[in-house]
Design a protein around this motif. Structure first.
Motif, PDB file in Angstrom:
ATOM      1  N   TYR A   1      -4.396  -4.466   6.057  1.00  0.00           N
ATOM      2  CA  TYR A   1      -4.305  -5.613   5.150  1.00  0.00           C
ATOM      3  C   TYR A   1      -5.597  -6.437   5.142  1.00  0.00           C
ATOM      4  O   TYR A   1      -5.825  -7.214   4.211  1.00  0.00           O
ATOM      5  N   HIS A   2      -6.413  -6.271   6.168  1.00  0.00           N
ATOM      6  CA  HIS A   2      -7.667  -7.028   6.238  1.00  0.00           C
ATOM      7  C   HIS A   2      -8.604  -6.687   5.090  1.00  0.00           C
ATOM      8  O   HIS A   2      -9.538  -7.430   4.811  1.00  0.00           O
ATOM      9  N   ILE A   3      -8.370  -5.562   4.439  1.00  0.00           N
ATOM     10  CA  ILE A   3      -9.207  -5.208   3.291  1.00  0.00           C
ATOM     11  C   ILE A   3      -9.141  -6.312   2.237  1.00  0.00           C
ATOM     12  O   ILE A   3     -10.146  -6.659   1.606  1.00  0.00           O
ATOM     13  N   ILE A   4      -7.963  -6.887   2.062  1.00  0.00           N
ATOM     14  CA  ILE A   4      -7.802  -7.966   1.085  1.00  0.00           C
ATOM     15  C   ILE A   4      -8.524  -9.223   1.553  1.00  0.00           C
ATOM     16  O   ILE A   4      -9.184  -9.908   0.761  1.00  0.00           O
ATOM     17  N   ASP A   5      -8.429  -9.520   2.848  1.00  0.00           N
ATOM     18  CA  ASP A   5      -9.128 -10.683   3.394  1.00  0.00           C
ATOM     19  C   ASP A   5     -10.634 -10.569   3.191  1.00  0.00           C
ATOM     20  O   ASP A   5     -11.309 -11.550   2.865  1.00  0.00           O
ATOM     21  N   MET A   6     -11.167  -9.364   3.400  1.00  0.00           N
ATOM     22  CA  MET A   6     -12.615  -9.190   3.286  1.00  0.00           C
ATOM     23  C   MET A   6     -13.075  -9.173   1.823  1.00  0.00           C
ATOM     24  O   MET A   6     -14.163  -9.637   1.514  1.00  0.00           O
ATOM     25  N   ILE A   7     -12.238  -8.652   0.931  1.00  0.00           N
ATOM     26  CA  ILE A   7     -12.549  -8.775  -0.501  1.00  0.00           C
ATOM     27  C   ILE A   7     -12.567 -10.257  -0.883  1.00  0.00           C
ATOM     28  O   ILE A   7     -13.453 -10.724  -1.600  1.00  0.00           O
ATOM     29  N   ASN A   8     -11.595 -10.983  -0.376  1.00  0.00           N
ATOM     30  CA  ASN A   8     -11.513 -12.411  -0.683  1.00  0.00           C
ATOM     31  C   ASN A   8     -12.685 -13.184  -0.090  1.00  0.00           C
ATOM     32  O   ASN A   8     -13.115 -14.201  -0.637  1.00  0.00           O
ATOM     33  N   GLU A   9     -13.199 -12.680   1.040  1.00  0.00           N
ATOM     34  CA  GLU A   9     -14.395 -13.279   1.646  1.00  0.00           C
ATOM     35  C   GLU A   9     -15.566 -13.221   0.654  1.00  0.00           C
ATOM     36  O   GLU A   9     -16.308 -14.192   0.497  1.00  0.00           O
ATOM     37  N   ILE A  10     -15.715 -12.092  -0.017  1.00  0.00           N
ATOM     38  CA  ILE A  10     -16.779 -11.927  -1.019  1.00  0.00           C
ATOM     39  C   ILE A  10     -16.526 -12.834  -2.225  1.00  0.00           C
ATOM     40  O   ILE A  10     -17.411 -13.570  -2.667  1.00  0.00           O
ATOM     41  N   VAL A  11     -15.298 -12.756  -2.748  1.00  0.00           N
ATOM     42  CA  VAL A  11     -14.945 -13.535  -3.945  1.00  0.00           C
ATOM     43  C   VAL A  11     -15.162 -15.024  -3.697  1.00  0.00           C
ATOM     44  O   VAL A  11     -15.773 -15.728  -4.524  1.00  0.00           O
TER      45      VAL A  11
ATOM     46  N   ASP B   1       7.561   5.005   6.087  1.00  0.00           N
ATOM     47  CA  ASP B   1       8.393   3.834   5.823  1.00  0.00           C
ATOM     48  C   ASP B   1       8.151   3.346   4.385  1.00  0.00           C
ATOM     49  O   ASP B   1       7.121   2.752   4.072  1.00  0.00           O
ATOM     50  N   LYS B   2       9.110   3.621   3.496  1.00  0.00           N
ATOM     51  CA  LYS B   2       8.964   3.284   2.082  1.00  0.00           C
ATOM     52  C   LYS B   2       8.801   1.781   1.872  1.00  0.00           C
ATOM     53  O   LYS B   2       8.009   1.340   1.028  1.00  0.00           O
ATOM     54  N   GLU B   3       9.545   0.985   2.640  1.00  0.00           N
ATOM     55  CA  GLU B   3       9.466  -0.468   2.503  1.00  0.00           C
ATOM     56  C   GLU B   3       8.067  -0.972   2.872  1.00  0.00           C
ATOM     57  O   GLU B   3       7.505  -1.829   2.191  1.00  0.00           O
ATOM     58  N   GLU B   4       7.521  -0.416   3.922  1.00  0.00           N
ATOM     59  CA  GLU B   4       6.176  -0.803   4.348  1.00  0.00           C
ATOM     60  C   GLU B   4       5.140  -0.410   3.303  1.00  0.00           C
ATOM     61  O   GLU B   4       4.218  -1.173   2.985  1.00  0.00           O
ATOM     62  N   VAL B   5       5.305   0.789   2.757  1.00  0.00           N
ATOM     63  CA  VAL B   5       4.393   1.276   1.712  1.00  0.00           C
ATOM     64  C   VAL B   5       4.429   0.358   0.491  1.00  0.00           C
ATOM     65  O   VAL B   5       3.386  -0.074  -0.017  1.00  0.00           O
ATOM     66  N   ASN B   6       5.636   0.073   0.008  1.00  0.00           N
ATOM     67  CA  ASN B   6       5.777  -0.750  -1.195  1.00  0.00           C
ATOM     68  C   ASN B   6       5.232  -2.157  -0.988  1.00  0.00           C
ATOM     69  O   ASN B   6       4.629  -2.744  -1.895  1.00  0.00           O
TER      70      ASN B   6
ATOM     71  N   PHE C   1       2.737  -3.031   0.986  1.00  0.00           N
ATOM     72  CA  PHE C   1       1.275  -2.977   0.963  1.00  0.00           C
ATOM     73  C   PHE C   1       0.758  -2.802  -0.468  1.00  0.00           C
ATOM     74  O   PHE C   1      -0.184  -3.473  -0.891  1.00  0.00           O
ATOM     75  N   ILE C   2       1.406  -1.912  -1.216  1.00  0.00           N
ATOM     76  CA  ILE C   2       1.007  -1.687  -2.612  1.00  0.00           C
ATOM     77  C   ILE C   2       1.143  -2.978  -3.415  1.00  0.00           C
ATOM     78  O   ILE C   2       0.226  -3.372  -4.156  1.00  0.00           O
ATOM     79  N   ASP C   3       2.282  -3.653  -3.269  1.00  0.00           N
ATOM     80  CA  ASP C   3       2.525  -4.887  -4.021  1.00  0.00           C
ATOM     81  C   ASP C   3       1.515  -5.973  -3.650  1.00  0.00           C
ATOM     82  O   ASP C   3       1.040  -6.710  -4.525  1.00  0.00           O
ATOM     83  N   THR C   4       1.194  -6.073  -2.372  1.00  0.00           N
ATOM     84  CA  THR C   4       0.246  -7.091  -1.917  1.00  0.00           C
ATOM     85  C   THR C   4      -1.139  -6.837  -2.503  1.00  0.00           C
ATOM     86  O   THR C   4      -1.817  -7.760  -2.972  1.00  0.00           O
ATOM     87  N   CYS C   5      -1.562  -5.583  -2.486  1.00  0.00           N
ATOM     88  CA  CYS C   5      -2.877  -5.223  -3.026  1.00  0.00           C
ATOM     89  C   CYS C   5      -2.983  -5.545  -4.510  1.00  0.00           C
ATOM     90  O   CYS C   5      -3.960  -6.175  -4.966  1.00  0.00           O
ATOM     91  N   PHE C   6      -1.981  -5.137  -5.273  1.00  0.00           N
ATOM     92  CA  PHE C   6      -2.066  -5.330  -6.721  1.00  0.00           C
ATOM     93  C   PHE C   6      -1.820  -6.775  -7.134  1.00  0.00           C
ATOM     94  O   PHE C   6      -2.318  -7.221  -8.162  1.00  0.00           O
ATOM     95  N   ALA C   7      -1.088  -7.520  -6.315  1.00  0.00           N
ATOM     96  CA  ALA C   7      -0.926  -8.961  -6.597  1.00  0.00           C
ATOM     97  C   ALA C   7      -2.273  -9.659  -6.478  1.00  0.00           C
ATOM     98  O   ALA C   7      -2.615 -10.524  -7.301  1.00  0.00           O
TER      99      ALA C   7
ATOM    100  N   ASN D   1      -2.816   2.060 -10.465  1.00  0.00           N
ATOM    101  CA  ASN D   1      -1.634   1.464 -11.082  1.00  0.00           C
ATOM    102  C   ASN D   1      -0.469   1.522 -10.091  1.00  0.00           C
ATOM    103  O   ASN D   1      -0.157   2.602  -9.568  1.00  0.00           O
ATOM    104  N   PRO D   2       0.173   0.389  -9.796  1.00  0.00           N
ATOM    105  CA  PRO D   2       1.227   0.386  -8.763  1.00  0.00           C
ATOM    106  C   PRO D   2       2.426   1.265  -9.098  1.00  0.00           C
ATOM    107  O   PRO D   2       2.958   1.951  -8.222  1.00  0.00           O
ATOM    108  N   ARG D   3       2.857   1.286 -10.344  1.00  0.00           N
ATOM    109  CA  ARG D   3       4.023   2.097 -10.714  1.00  0.00           C
ATOM    110  C   ARG D   3       3.706   3.586 -10.590  1.00  0.00           C
ATOM    111  O   ARG D   3       4.514   4.368 -10.091  1.00  0.00           O
ATOM    112  N   THR D   4       2.525   3.961 -11.067  1.00  0.00           N
ATOM    113  CA  THR D   4       2.105   5.363 -10.972  1.00  0.00           C
ATOM    114  C   THR D   4       2.021   5.795  -9.507  1.00  0.00           C
ATOM    115  O   THR D   4       2.469   6.889  -9.147  1.00  0.00           O
ATOM    116  N   LEU D   5       1.463   4.934  -8.673  1.00  0.00           N
ATOM    117  CA  LEU D   5       1.303   5.269  -7.258  1.00  0.00           C
ATOM    118  C   LEU D   5       2.660   5.411  -6.565  1.00  0.00           C
ATOM    119  O   LEU D   5       2.878   6.365  -5.809  1.00  0.00           O
TER     120      LEU D   5
END
Length: 324
Positions: A223-233, A269-274, A276-282, A309-313
């Protein structure tokens, strides 16, 4: 006072450490200080560091409690006395002319940063691939002059040598407590560099498939990938240039988040996958509403469209699970 300071963060790498240190000591360029920053290792890494410290007066050991890669780099940077600074990862190694060629390029071009090619070394097959930075070494440029350079270079710390003032004058350090810390730092440095130069030759050997390499694994720190992208933004917004480099930032965000999304293929773990996907695309939707529409090609590989695309993934992962 040496012209170059080299900082090597170290954590439980006794198997690789001697080769890395030797690759520094055998450099054709000799005017450097080498800080071996032991970040709370639990193996014999500290003993190896102490042994080398006794052999070579250029070596200085910093022994500190574990704080992570960024904390170790920052600790070395704070005591560095050189005009130039270089960070080497302790499980990799250098080509013999790395320091010499980087110093020469920085001095002849009067640039703040030099970026060079690297070998991606695969231990299991004993083969190498060259990762090119894609910019001609007979040119110097800047983000202001050529924004596309943000999309062309590897974001790693270790394929660049820097003027230390680039960090100091802009109050830039590596973000402590995160994975993907290079991502959260490199694009700040590139933005603030007056000029950047290039070397079209691999001068570093990166061990791509070392056991335990975090880039190959999924865990909560992904999840830190989002934090580091946000660091740049956030930084680009603070510098009032986010809108100016919007497409470049979208490209950086897109390709890095999509690479992490590819790790979901190995999670049961489908719940864990979904989640992470939802957090990234949000996050992508919030900062880059047009994603993946961008002037740079975000879907670089054949099947990247699946991860854009979250639905495709989610559909792809459900089908994949049925067949595995």
């Amino acid at each position: 006072m040496p012209k170059l300071s080299v900082v090597m963060p170290i954590y439980n790498v006794e198997e690789y450490l001697p080769k890395c240190i030797e690759s520094c000591l055998s450099q054709t360029y000799k005017d450097f200080e080498l800080f071996l920053v032991n970040d709370g290792s639990k193996d014999n890494s500290l003993d190896i560091c102490r042994t080398y410290e006794q052999k070579d007066t250029r070596i200085h050991v910093i022994d500190k409690p574990n704080g992570g890669l960024s904390d170790a780099r920052n600790a070395g940077m704070r005591v560095a006395t050189g005009e130039y600074i270089y960070f080497v990862d302790s499980d990799d190694f250098l080509e013999r002319t790395c320091f010499e060629k980087c110093i020469a390029k920085l001095e002849t071009t009067n640039t703040d940063m030099v970026i060079f090619d690297v070998y991606q070394y695969f231990m299991q097959t004993n083969t190498k691939e060259i990762i090119h930075n894609g910019l001609a070494e007979n040119t110097t440029t800047s983000v202001k002059e050529n924004p596309s350079i943000l999309t062309k270079v590897l974001n790693a710390a270790w394929n660049k040598m820097y003027r230390k003032s680039l960090f100091v004058n802009n109050s830039i350090e590596y973000p402590v407590g995160y994975y993907y810390e290079d991502l959260g730092t490199t694009y700040k440095l590139m933005l603030m560099a007056n000029k950047i130069s290039f070397i079209n030759e691999p001068l570093y050997d990166y061990l791509a498939d070392r056991p335990g390499n975090i880039t190959q694994q999924f865990n909560m720190k992904t999840y830190h990938i989002i934090d580091m992208i946000n660091e740049i933004v956030t930084y680009y917004k603070e510098q009032k240039c986010f809108d100016l480099y919007y497409d470049e930032c979208m490209y950086i965000a897109g390709i890095n988040i999509m690479e992490c999304l590819k790790k979901t293929r190995n999670i049961k773990d489908k719940e864990e996958v979904n989640k992470f996907i939802d957090t990234c695309f949000a996050y992508l939707k919030k900062e880059f509403p047009q994603f993946p529409k961008c002037k740079y090609k975000i879907c670089r590989q054949k099947n990247d469209w699946i991860y854009a695309n979250p639905r495709t993934l989610k559909f792809y992962l459900a089908i994949r699970k049925m067949w595995h």
